[in-house]
Design an enzyme around this catalytic site. Structure first.
Site, PDB file in Angstrom:
ATOM      1  N   ASP A 205       0.876  -1.164   0.000  1.00  0.00           N
ATOM      2  CA  ASP A 205       0.000   0.000   0.000  1.00  0.00           C
ATOM      3  C   ASP A 205       0.926   1.231   0.000  1.00  0.00           C
ATOM      4  OD1 ASP A 205      -2.337   1.633   0.460  1.00  0.00           O
ATOM      5  OD2 ASP A 205      -1.653   1.810   2.536  1.00  0.00           O
ATOM      6  N   LEU A 206       0.398   2.398  -0.325  1.00  0.00           N
ATOM      7  CA  LEU A 206       1.247   3.600  -0.395  1.00  0.00           C
ATOM      8  C   LEU A 206       1.093   4.489   0.851  1.00  0.00           C
ATOM      9  CD1 LEU A 206       3.108   5.533  -2.062  1.00  0.00           C
ATOM     10  CD2 LEU A 206       0.992   6.546  -2.955  1.00  0.00           C
ATOM     11  N   ASP A 207      -0.101   5.104   0.966  1.00  0.00           N
ATOM     12  CA  ASP A 207      -0.316   6.090   2.027  1.00  0.00           C
ATOM     13  C   ASP A 207      -0.258   5.434   3.405  1.00  0.00           C
ATOM     14  OD1 ASP A 207      -0.941   8.429   0.345  1.00  0.00           O
ATOM     15  OD2 ASP A 207      -2.720   7.302  -0.224  1.00  0.00           O
TER      16      ASP A 207
ATOM     17  N   THR B 118       1.791  10.059   4.244  1.00  0.00           N
ATOM     18  CA  THR B 118       0.767  10.942   3.679  1.00  0.00           C
ATOM     19  C   THR B 118      -0.617  10.737   4.293  1.00  0.00           C
ATOM     20  OG1 THR B 118       0.743   9.298   1.941  1.00  0.00           O
ATOM     21  CG2 THR B 118       1.724  11.424   1.381  1.00  0.00           C
TER      22      THR B 118
ATOM     23  N   LYS C 284      -9.299   4.978   5.706  1.00  0.00           N
ATOM     24  CA  LYS C 284      -8.005   4.503   5.204  1.00  0.00           C
ATOM     25  C   LYS C 284      -8.201   3.406   4.159  1.00  0.00           C
ATOM     26  CE  LYS C 284      -4.969   5.833   8.966  1.00  0.00           C
ATOM     27  NZ  LYS C 284      -4.149   5.393  10.099  1.00  0.00           N
TER      28      LYS C 284
ATOM     29  N   SER D 111      -2.569   0.619  -4.344  1.00  0.00           N
ATOM     30  CA  SER D 111      -3.084   1.783  -3.607  1.00  0.00           C
ATOM     31  C   SER D 111      -4.412   2.255  -4.182  1.00  0.00           C
ATOM     32  CB  SER D 111      -2.059   2.925  -3.700  1.00  0.00           C
ATOM     33  OG  SER D 111      -2.628   4.142  -3.291  1.00  0.00           O
ATOM     34  N   ALA D 112      -5.255   2.802  -3.311  1.00  0.00           N
ATOM     35  CA  ALA D 112      -6.529   3.383  -3.770  1.00  0.00           C
ATOM     36  C   ALA D 112      -6.332   4.774  -4.348  1.00  0.00           C
ATOM     37  CB  ALA D 112      -7.503   3.456  -2.598  1.00  0.00           C
TER      38      ALA D 112
ATOM     39  N   LYS E  70     -10.811  -1.133  -1.648  1.00  0.00           N
ATOM     40  CA  LYS E  70     -10.596  -2.034  -0.520  1.00  0.00           C
ATOM     41  C   LYS E  70     -11.789  -1.855   0.427  1.00  0.00           C
ATOM     42  CE  LYS E  70      -5.703  -0.966  -0.970  1.00  0.00           C
ATOM     43  NZ  LYS E  70      -4.557  -0.223  -0.431  1.00  0.00           N
TER      44      LYS E  70
ATOM     45  N   GLU F 142       0.150  -3.351   4.594  1.00  0.00           N
ATOM     46  CA  GLU F 142      -1.007  -2.454   4.665  1.00  0.00           C
ATOM     47  C   GLU F 142      -1.128  -1.764   6.021  1.00  0.00           C
ATOM     48  OE1 GLU F 142      -3.641  -0.938   3.780  1.00  0.00           O
ATOM     49  OE2 GLU F 142      -3.902  -1.567   1.718  1.00  0.00           O
ATOM     50  N   ASP F 143      -1.536  -0.488   6.013  1.00  0.00           N
ATOM     51  CA  ASP F 143      -1.798   0.190   7.292  1.00  0.00           C
ATOM     52  C   ASP F 143      -3.298   0.334   7.569  1.00  0.00           C
ATOM     53  OD1 ASP F 143      -2.307   2.156   5.299  1.00  0.00           O
ATOM     54  OD2 ASP F 143      -2.041   3.741   6.792  1.00  0.00           O
TER      55      ASP F 143
HETATM   56  C1  BG6 Z   1      -5.782   5.715   0.070  1.00  0.00           C
HETATM   57  C2  BG6 Z   1      -5.856   6.492   1.354  1.00  0.00           C
HETATM   58  O1  BG6 Z   1      -4.478   5.263  -0.108  1.00  0.00           O
HETATM   59  O2  BG6 Z   1      -6.132   6.541  -1.043  1.00  0.00           O
HETATM   60  C3  BG6 Z   1      -7.215   7.171   1.489  1.00  0.00           C
HETATM   61  O3  BG6 Z   1      -5.668   5.601   2.440  1.00  0.00           O
HETATM   62  C4  BG6 Z   1      -7.493   8.016   0.251  1.00  0.00           C
HETATM   63  O4  BG6 Z   1      -7.195   7.979   2.640  1.00  0.00           O
HETATM   64  C5  BG6 Z   1      -7.436   7.120  -0.976  1.00  0.00           C
HETATM   65  O5  BG6 Z   1      -8.799   8.583   0.338  1.00  0.00           O
HETATM   66  C6  BG6 Z   1      -7.719   7.866  -2.270  1.00  0.00           C
HETATM   67  O6  BG6 Z   1      -6.703   8.794  -2.487  1.00  0.00           O
HETATM   68  P1  BG6 Z   1      -6.719   9.962  -3.540  1.00  0.00           P
HETATM   69  O7  BG6 Z   1      -5.301  10.478  -3.504  1.00  0.00           O
HETATM   70  O8  BG6 Z   1      -7.070   9.369  -4.865  1.00  0.00           O
HETATM   71  O9  BG6 Z   1      -7.715  10.958  -3.107  1.00  0.00           O
HETATM   72 MG    MG Z   2      -2.712   3.211   3.536  1.00  0.00          MG
END
Ligand code: BG6
Ligand code: MG
Length: 217
Positions: free
Chosen positions: A9-11, A17, A45, A114-115, A145, A169-170
């Site tokens: 996962d990224l964030d 972030t 998240k 990542s989402a 997710k 994953e967090d």
């Molecule tokens: C996920 C985050 O990685 O991405 C969420 O955990 C975030 O908090 C989601 O809403 C979507 O991100 P973005 O950058 O497309 O708004």
């Molecule tokens: Mg995350």
């Protein structure tokens, strides 16, 4: 388990972030005259931008039409991007670069799951884009997710069977997604919030591949 790939996962796993997403959502909630706590933020998240807004509006008891919601997600993203504009490599979470380097030397394949629709931009800012052979982000998925789609696409892109993949994953919803994909799910962060993970590490600090293998025994 024969580990052939790690999907990250990224964030909140690779970069710090998650706090910027929270700040931008809280600012948006405040602009609509309600507050939004860090505990409530856990529900967001790993969830897509529009689904996150829907959760927030439910918390604030607000009903808006689609045009208003689109404008609000744009506003939130603008506020989010203001915060990441100056992001540099020092916002990579501790231990991550060493771990990614170690995976390369051991020929363990890597993908991002990542989402976020800002994933490529974020990886570019912190100079990590080249570490990921496959990038599955919010521009490539149709389901958020806890649906396993993001990780299934990551494994397919690498050509590795799910049972040979570890996910880091967090988010609790990300752990469910990884497990539904048939992968080994390692939580990164707070063990209470990630109770459904196969194993949890507090961060990548002092983590190496051998320790991960020991954790999995
Ligand atoms: C996920 C985050 O990685 O991405 C969420 O955990 C975030 O908090 C989601 O809403 C979507 O991100 P973005 O950058 O497309 O708004
Ligand atoms: Mg995350």
């Amino acid at each position: 388990m024969n580990i052939q790939a790690c999907i990250f996962d990224l964030d909140g796993v690779i970069v710090d972030t998650a706090k910027y997403h929270y700040k931008a959502w809280r600012r948006l909630a405040n602009s609509l005259d309600f507050d939004f706590t860090e505990a409530q933020n856990e529900q967001l998240k790993g969830v897509s931008r529009m689904e996150s807004l829907n959760i927030i509006l439910k918390i604030g008891n607000k009903i808006l039409d689609e045009a208003q919601k689109t404008a609000l997600t744009k506003q939130k993203n603008d506020w989010y991007l203001e915060q990441v504009a100056d992001m540099k490599s020092d916002e990579i979470l501790p231990g991550v670069v060493d771990f990614l380097n170690e995976l390369q030397t051991k020929n363990i394949r890597t993908a991002l799951g990542s989402a976020s629709k800002n994933a490529v931009l974020t990886l570019e800012k912190v100079n990590l884009l080249n570490y990921f052979e496959v990038i599955i982000d919010g521009t490539k998925t149709t389901r958020s997710k806890p649906d396993p789609q993001v990780f299934q696409l990551g494994a397919q892109g690498l050509g590795i069977a799910p049972e040979n993949c570890i996910v880091f994953e967090d988010a609790a919803k990300g752990i469910v997604a990884a497990r539904s994909a048939g992968m080994y799910a390692i939580g990164v962060g707070n063990a209470d919030e990630l109770a459904h993970a196969h194993a949890v590490i507090p961060s990548f600090e002092q983590i190496n591949f051998e320790k991960i293998k020991v954790l999995m025994c």
